[in-house]
Scaffold this motif. Structure first.
Motif, PDB file in Angstrom:
ATOM      1  N   PHE A  67      -4.408  -0.643  -9.559  1.00  0.00           N
ATOM      2  CA  PHE A  67      -4.195  -0.822 -10.990  1.00  0.00           C
ATOM      3  C   PHE A  67      -5.476  -0.680 -11.804  1.00  0.00           C
ATOM      4  CE2 PHE A  67      -0.588  -3.703  -9.474  1.00  0.00           C
ATOM      5  CZ  PHE A  67       0.322  -2.662  -9.506  1.00  0.00           C
ATOM      6  N   GLY A  68      -6.584  -1.170 -11.277  1.00  0.00           N
ATOM      7  CA  GLY A  68      -7.843  -1.076 -12.008  1.00  0.00           C
ATOM      8  C   GLY A  68      -8.274   0.365 -12.251  1.00  0.00           C
ATOM      9  N   PRO A  69      -8.389   1.188 -11.185  1.00  0.00           N
ATOM     10  CA  PRO A  69      -8.755   2.590 -11.394  1.00  0.00           C
ATOM     11  C   PRO A  69      -7.778   3.339 -12.287  1.00  0.00           C
ATOM     12  CG  PRO A  69      -9.040   1.986  -9.092  1.00  0.00           C
ATOM     13  CD  PRO A  69      -8.345   0.835  -9.750  1.00  0.00           C
ATOM     14  N   LEU A  70      -6.487   3.052 -12.139  1.00  0.00           N
ATOM     15  CA  LEU A  70      -5.495   3.726 -12.972  1.00  0.00           C
ATOM     16  C   LEU A  70      -5.641   3.313 -14.435  1.00  0.00           C
ATOM     17  CD1 LEU A  70      -3.023   5.525 -13.279  1.00  0.00           C
ATOM     18  CD2 LEU A  70      -1.605   3.544 -12.677  1.00  0.00           C
ATOM     19  N   ASN A  71      -5.803   2.013 -14.676  1.00  0.00           N
ATOM     20  CA  ASN A  71      -5.950   1.538 -16.048  1.00  0.00           C
ATOM     21  C   ASN A  71      -7.193   2.133 -16.715  1.00  0.00           C
ATOM     22  OD1 ASN A  71      -5.114  -0.437 -18.223  1.00  0.00           O
ATOM     23  ND2 ASN A  71      -7.200  -1.129 -17.842  1.00  0.00           N
ATOM     24  N   ASP A 111       0.830  -1.207   0.000  1.00  0.00           N
ATOM     25  CA  ASP A 111       0.000   0.000   0.000  1.00  0.00           C
ATOM     26  C   ASP A 111       0.866   1.258   0.000  1.00  0.00           C
ATOM     27  OD1 ASP A 111      -2.386  -1.387  -0.049  1.00  0.00           O
ATOM     28  OD2 ASP A 111      -2.650  -1.354   2.122  1.00  0.00           O
ATOM     29  N   ALA A 112       1.935   1.250   0.789  1.00  0.00           N
ATOM     30  CA  ALA A 112       2.811   2.409   0.863  1.00  0.00           C
ATOM     31  C   ALA A 112       3.456   2.698  -0.490  1.00  0.00           C
ATOM     32  CB  ALA A 112       3.890   2.186   1.928  1.00  0.00           C
ATOM     33  N   ILE A 113       3.780   1.644  -1.218  1.00  0.00           N
ATOM     34  CA  ILE A 113       4.386   1.809  -2.544  1.00  0.00           C
ATOM     35  C   ILE A 113       3.377   2.335  -3.553  1.00  0.00           C
ATOM     36  CG2 ILE A 113       5.302   0.520  -4.528  1.00  0.00           C
ATOM     37  CD1 ILE A 113       6.702  -1.316  -2.516  1.00  0.00           C
ATOM     38  N   LEU A 114       2.164   1.775  -3.523  1.00  0.00           N
ATOM     39  CA  LEU A 114       1.212   2.004  -4.613  1.00  0.00           C
ATOM     40  C   LEU A 114       0.284   3.191  -4.419  1.00  0.00           C
ATOM     41  CD1 LEU A 114       0.247  -1.711  -5.322  1.00  0.00           C
ATOM     42  CD2 LEU A 114       1.764  -0.256  -6.669  1.00  0.00           C
ATOM     43  N   ALA A 115      -0.058   3.522  -3.179  1.00  0.00           N
ATOM     44  CA  ALA A 115      -1.063   4.562  -2.959  1.00  0.00           C
ATOM     45  C   ALA A 115      -0.611   5.913  -3.505  1.00  0.00           C
ATOM     46  CB  ALA A 115      -1.397   4.671  -1.476  1.00  0.00           C
ATOM     47  N   GLY A 116       0.596   6.344  -3.140  1.00  0.00           N
ATOM     48  CA  GLY A 116       1.085   7.623  -3.623  1.00  0.00           C
ATOM     49  C   GLY A 116       1.275   7.644  -5.125  1.00  0.00           C
ATOM     50  N   LEU A 117       1.729   6.512  -5.688  1.00  0.00           N
ATOM     51  CA  LEU A 117       1.935   6.456  -7.128  1.00  0.00           C
ATOM     52  C   LEU A 117       0.624   6.586  -7.890  1.00  0.00           C
ATOM     53  CD1 LEU A 117       4.643   3.722  -7.671  1.00  0.00           C
ATOM     54  CD2 LEU A 117       4.841   6.189  -7.954  1.00  0.00           C
ATOM     55  N   LYS A 118      -0.408   5.930  -7.401  1.00  0.00           N
ATOM     56  CA  LYS A 118      -1.704   6.032  -8.061  1.00  0.00           C
ATOM     57  C   LYS A 118      -2.146   7.486  -8.136  1.00  0.00           C
ATOM     58  CE  LYS A 118      -6.569   5.135  -7.118  1.00  0.00           C
ATOM     59  NZ  LYS A 118      -7.519   4.598  -6.136  1.00  0.00           N
ATOM     60  N   GLN A 124      -0.210  14.947 -24.649  1.00  0.00           N
ATOM     61  CA  GLN A 124       0.731  15.434 -23.642  1.00  0.00           C
ATOM     62  C   GLN A 124       0.606  14.650 -22.346  1.00  0.00           C
ATOM     63  OE1 GLN A 124      -0.678  19.480 -23.766  1.00  0.00           O
ATOM     64  NE2 GLN A 124       1.152  20.208 -24.834  1.00  0.00           N
ATOM     65  N   ARG A 125      -0.616  14.424 -21.919  1.00  0.00           N
ATOM     66  CA  ARG A 125      -0.829  13.722 -20.652  1.00  0.00           C
ATOM     67  C   ARG A 125      -0.366  12.269 -20.731  1.00  0.00           C
ATOM     68  NH1 ARG A 125      -6.485  13.877 -20.238  1.00  0.00           N
ATOM     69  NH2 ARG A 125      -6.740  15.286 -21.992  1.00  0.00           N
ATOM     70  N   MET A 126      -0.625  11.603 -21.863  1.00  0.00           N
ATOM     71  CA  MET A 126      -0.191  10.211 -21.986  1.00  0.00           C
ATOM     72  C   MET A 126       1.322  10.106 -21.999  1.00  0.00           C
ATOM     73  SD  MET A 126      -2.292   7.751 -21.784  1.00  0.00           S
ATOM     74  CE  MET A 126      -1.016   6.592 -22.261  1.00  0.00           C
ATOM     75  N   HIS A 182      -0.301  10.151  -7.924  1.00  0.00           N
ATOM     76  CA  HIS A 182       0.636  10.880  -8.778  1.00  0.00           C
ATOM     77  C   HIS A 182       0.285  10.689 -10.255  1.00  0.00           C
ATOM     78  CE1 HIS A 182       4.282  12.541 -10.389  1.00  0.00           C
ATOM     79  NE2 HIS A 182       4.743  11.377 -10.793  1.00  0.00           N
ATOM     80  N   TYR A 183       0.092   9.449 -10.652  1.00  0.00           N
ATOM     81  CA  TYR A 183      -0.229   9.159 -12.053  1.00  0.00           C
ATOM     82  C   TYR A 183      -1.586   9.742 -12.441  1.00  0.00           C
ATOM     83  CZ  TYR A 183       3.642   5.767 -11.987  1.00  0.00           C
ATOM     84  OH  TYR A 183       4.869   5.159 -11.881  1.00  0.00           O
ATOM     85  N   LEU A 184      -2.574   9.619 -11.565  1.00  0.00           N
ATOM     86  CA  LEU A 184      -3.887  10.181 -11.875  1.00  0.00           C
ATOM     87  C   LEU A 184      -3.802  11.696 -12.003  1.00  0.00           C
ATOM     88  CD1 LEU A 184      -6.332   8.100  -9.630  1.00  0.00           C
ATOM     89  CD2 LEU A 184      -5.951   7.905 -12.092  1.00  0.00           C
ATOM     90  N   GLY A 185      -2.959  12.331 -11.185  1.00  0.00           N
ATOM     91  CA  GLY A 185      -2.786  13.769 -11.284  1.00  0.00           C
ATOM     92  C   GLY A 185      -2.251  14.189 -12.641  1.00  0.00           C
TER      93      GLY A 185
END
Length: 236
Positions: A136-140, A68-75, A90-92, A77-80
């Protein structure tokens, strides 16, 4: 061997918990969940082993917290990046580059996820369904939506968003997972700064070539994204 984390037995509770998580990520990256030792994690964090059990209970719960510590912030960040300013192109491209930079910047991140994917292939992972549902699901879904937006606007060529998302992610993942083979083939460490700099250019060139209906415009967008100042899209 896991290096000690700077902390002390008198550290505040939040500091101690954070130190345990950082030490756990390093230990799980080095040895996987099965091989990791809680006494080594507590020693590296500079806390009593009883404190580890107080905060996390079991090694399995600590492992879940480390993921969770690894993935929560990354999700976030990527969604931002994907939901931020700019065209779909540009966003992709920013997202593809951010994904590469994260794997380049943290061996532990890539190793922990690599261990987990190996466990999943062997049918031994209970974490993957939760990781997919929470991260991963929400990000994908947002990646595919951004790709579809680019197709509908005419910026991207006609493509299958789901397959394209897998291909772009796979190109980044393969570079790091195949590092030992790459080293044998070329005699170079793929994490050498020069090699990483070349790969950053190459991965955006690939993404732009795959995505854009107007290849020249795509190459121009890729150059502009590469030239954006460091820290334009900082991780949380």
């Amino acid at each position: 061997m896991v290096e000690p984390v700077a902390t002390s037995l008198s550290a505040r509770p939040d500091d101690a918990r954070g130190a345990l998580l950082r030490a756990a990520i390093a230990e799980f990256a080095a040895r996987g969940e099965a091989g990791a030792r809680t006494d080594a994690i507590a020693r590296a964090a500079g806390v009593n082993k009883a404190l580890l059990h107080y905060y996390f209970g079991t090694k399995q719960a600590l492992y879940a917290a480390a993921l969770d510590a690894i993935l929560a912030g990354l999700k976030e960040h990527y969604l931002g990046i994907l939901e931020g300013p700019g065209t779909a192109g540009q966003r992709m491209l920013r997202y593809v580059l951010a994904n590469f930079d994260r794997m380049a910047g943290s061996r532990d991140y890539a190793r922990v996820l690599g261990h987990e994917m190996m466990r999943a292939r062997a049918g031994e992972s209970a974490s993957v369904p939760r990781m997919v549902q929470a991260y991963f699901g929400p990000l994908n879904a947002v990646v595919c939506r951004t790709l579809d937006e680019g197709v509908r606007s005419g910026e991207f060529r006609a493509l299958d968003p789901g397959q394209t998302a897998l291909s772009l992610t796979g190109a980044n993942v393969f570079y790091f997972l195949s590092a030992p083979v790459f080293t044998e083939l070329t005699g170079r460490d793929p994490r050498d700064p020069e090699m990483l700099a070349r790969r950053r250019v190459a991965i955006l060139d690939l993404a732009a070539s795959v995505l854009f209906a107007d290849r020249e415009a795509g190459q121009g967008t890729a150059r502009a994204v590469l030239d954006e100042p460091a820290g334009t899209h900082p991780e949380p």
